[in-house]
Write a protein that holds these residues in place. Structure first.
Motif, PDB file in Angstrom:
ATOM      1  N   TRP A 155      -6.929 -19.377  20.880  1.00 20.82           N
ATOM      2  CA  TRP A 155      -6.522 -20.372  20.009  1.00 20.82           C
ATOM      3  C   TRP A 155      -6.778 -21.806  20.058  1.00 20.82           C
ATOM      4  O   TRP A 155      -6.387 -22.362  19.476  1.00 20.82           O
ATOM      5  CB  TRP A 155      -4.868 -19.682  20.150  1.00 20.82           C
ATOM      6  N   ARG A 214      -7.550 -23.662  16.880  1.00 22.25           N
ATOM      7  CA  ARG A 214      -6.925 -25.642  17.312  1.00 22.25           C
ATOM      8  C   ARG A 214      -8.406 -26.588  16.950  1.00 22.25           C
ATOM      9  O   ARG A 214      -7.923 -27.311  15.601  1.00 22.25           O
ATOM     10  CB  ARG A 214      -6.620 -25.732  18.058  1.00 22.25           C
ATOM     11  N   GLU A 215      -9.626 -25.926  17.593  1.00 22.60           N
ATOM     12  CA  GLU A 215     -10.418 -27.734  17.821  1.00 22.60           C
ATOM     13  C   GLU A 215     -11.234 -27.112  16.232  1.00 22.60           C
ATOM     14  O   GLU A 215     -11.132 -28.647  15.539  1.00 22.60           O
ATOM     15  CB  GLU A 215     -11.240 -27.423  18.758  1.00 22.60           C
ATOM     16  N   GLY A 246      -9.898 -25.566  13.982  1.00 25.21           N
ATOM     17  CA  GLY A 246      -8.752 -26.085  12.632  1.00 25.21           C
ATOM     18  C   GLY A 246      -8.336 -26.980  12.420  1.00 25.21           C
ATOM     19  O   GLY A 246      -8.297 -27.875  10.940  1.00 25.21           O
ATOM     20  N   THR A 247      -8.473 -27.863  13.474  1.00 24.47           N
ATOM     21  CA  THR A 247      -7.742 -29.758  13.160  1.00 24.47           C
ATOM     22  C   THR A 247      -9.082 -30.429  12.653  1.00 24.47           C
ATOM     23  O   THR A 247      -8.840 -31.402  11.879  1.00 24.47           O
ATOM     24  CB  THR A 247      -7.534 -29.995  14.371  1.00 24.47           C
ATOM     25  N   LEU A 299      -9.408 -29.841   8.980  1.00 26.27           N
ATOM     26  CA  LEU A 299      -7.687 -30.261   7.987  1.00 26.27           C
ATOM     27  C   LEU A 299      -8.035 -31.891   7.850  1.00 26.27           C
ATOM     28  O   LEU A 299      -7.960 -32.294   7.244  1.00 26.27           O
ATOM     29  CB  LEU A 299      -6.703 -29.973   8.581  1.00 26.27           C
ATOM     30  N   THR A 300      -8.743 -32.617   8.961  1.00 29.85           N
ATOM     31  CA  THR A 300      -8.729 -33.838   9.613  1.00 29.85           C
ATOM     32  C   THR A 300      -9.755 -33.987   8.477  1.00 29.85           C
ATOM     33  O   THR A 300      -9.967 -35.055   7.926  1.00 29.85           O
ATOM     34  CB  THR A 300      -9.131 -34.170  10.454  1.00 29.85           C
ATOM     35  N   TYR A 348      -1.651 -29.564   7.768  1.00 27.70           N
ATOM     36  CA  TYR A 348      -1.406 -27.907   7.828  1.00 27.70           C
ATOM     37  C   TYR A 348      -0.556 -27.575   6.920  1.00 27.70           C
ATOM     38  O   TYR A 348      -0.981 -26.250   5.924  1.00 27.70           O
ATOM     39  CB  TYR A 348      -1.376 -27.697   9.395  1.00 27.70           C
ATOM     40  N   ALA A 384      -3.136 -19.277  14.269  1.00 32.86           N
ATOM     41  CA  ALA A 384      -2.745 -20.215  13.374  1.00 32.86           C
ATOM     42  C   ALA A 384      -1.462 -21.667  13.949  1.00 32.86           C
ATOM     43  O   ALA A 384      -0.838 -22.060  13.357  1.00 32.86           O
ATOM     44  CB  ALA A 384      -2.608 -20.074  12.555  1.00 32.86           C
ATOM     45  N   GLU A 415      -1.076 -22.366  16.464  1.00 39.14           N
ATOM     46  CA  GLU A 415      -1.693 -24.001  16.870  1.00 39.14           C
ATOM     47  C   GLU A 415      -2.395 -25.212  16.146  1.00 39.14           C
ATOM     48  O   GLU A 415      -1.987 -26.077  16.238  1.00 39.14           O
ATOM     49  CB  GLU A 415      -3.269 -23.216  17.875  1.00 39.14           C
ATOM     50  N   LEU A 416      -1.578 -24.238  14.838  1.00 42.25           N
ATOM     51  CA  LEU A 416      -2.146 -25.541  13.830  1.00 42.25           C
ATOM     52  C   LEU A 416      -1.010 -25.932  13.132  1.00 42.25           C
ATOM     53  O   LEU A 416      -0.253 -26.628  12.522  1.00 42.25           O
ATOM     54  CB  LEU A 416      -3.374 -25.317  12.797  1.00 42.25           C
ATOM     55  N   LEU A 464     -10.440 -19.810   8.962  1.00 42.26           N
ATOM     56  CA  LEU A 464     -10.168 -19.525  10.110  1.00 42.26           C
ATOM     57  C   LEU A 464     -11.014 -18.863  10.529  1.00 42.26           C
ATOM     58  O   LEU A 464     -10.329 -17.542  10.455  1.00 42.26           O
ATOM     59  CB  LEU A 464      -9.042 -19.627  10.795  1.00 42.26           C
TER      60      LEU A 464
END
Length: 181
Positions: free
Chosen positions: A26, A30-31, A33-34, A37-38, A44, A66, A68-69, A108
């Motif tokens: 996770w 997070r790393e 997925g973030t 999105l950035t 999110y 998910a 984590e996002l 993801l």
């Protein structure tokens, strides 16, 4: 009318050998997925569905990743398709958009592996119950079968057959290995 799908953001973690960092799948999600999105410039909560690809985690690891996002109550589809898992998750996300089910979908992927060779997907060493048992049988009939990691044998024998069929050289295969290492 068919809608076109576009990749508008990408994020990833650094590829590294298993167990070199103290983190969980996770954390990886997070790393990456973030980052995606950035890169896309969206939060999110703009995501309507998630296709989460992995092979070695528990059955609902996509939902845990998910979280984590920012858990927003969107459907999360867990995808496990061995070496094609990432491509399958991306294809599923594309189908959701092209089919009109969603405007924004996150593909993801993550994997936390242990050191050492991959097993062959066999249940406790019983290759007859493996999802790829038929592949093992064909491979064994053509090339024999050793009690060594079966995945390495499958890929090695596929390379052997490619060399026989298309004239691929050892130097060409070595160049691929050198590039990937």
């Amino acid at each position: 009318m068919r809608t076109k799908a576009y990749v508008v953001g990408v994020g990833m973690t650094r590829f590294e050998k298993p167990e070199t960092r103290d983190w969980q799948y996770w954390d990886m999600a997070r790393e990456a997925g973030t980052g995606a999105l950035t890169d896309a410039g969206i939060p999110y909560d703009a995501v309507e569905q998630v296709a989460a690809g992995y092979c070695f985690q528990a059955s609902t690891a996509g939902q845990r990743a998910a979280y984590e996002l920012g858990l927003t109550g969107v459907p999360v589809y867990n995808v496990n398709n061995n070496c094609a898992t990432g491509a399958t998750a991306l294809m599923l996300a594309r189908q959701f958009v092209e089919g009109g089910a969603s405007d924004c979908v996150l593909a993801l992927g993550f994997e936390k592996m242990a050191r050492g060779a991959l097993g062959g997907g066999a249940d406790g060493g019983d290759f007859a119950t493996s999802p790829v048992a038929r592949h093992y049988a064909v491979m064994a009939a053509r090339h024999g079968f050793e009690m060594t990691p079966p995945t390495a044998q499958i890929f090695g024998n596929a390379a052997r057959e490619h060399m026989e069929r298309y004239g691929t050289t050892e130097a060409q295969l070595a160049a691929v290995g050198a590039k990937n290492h």
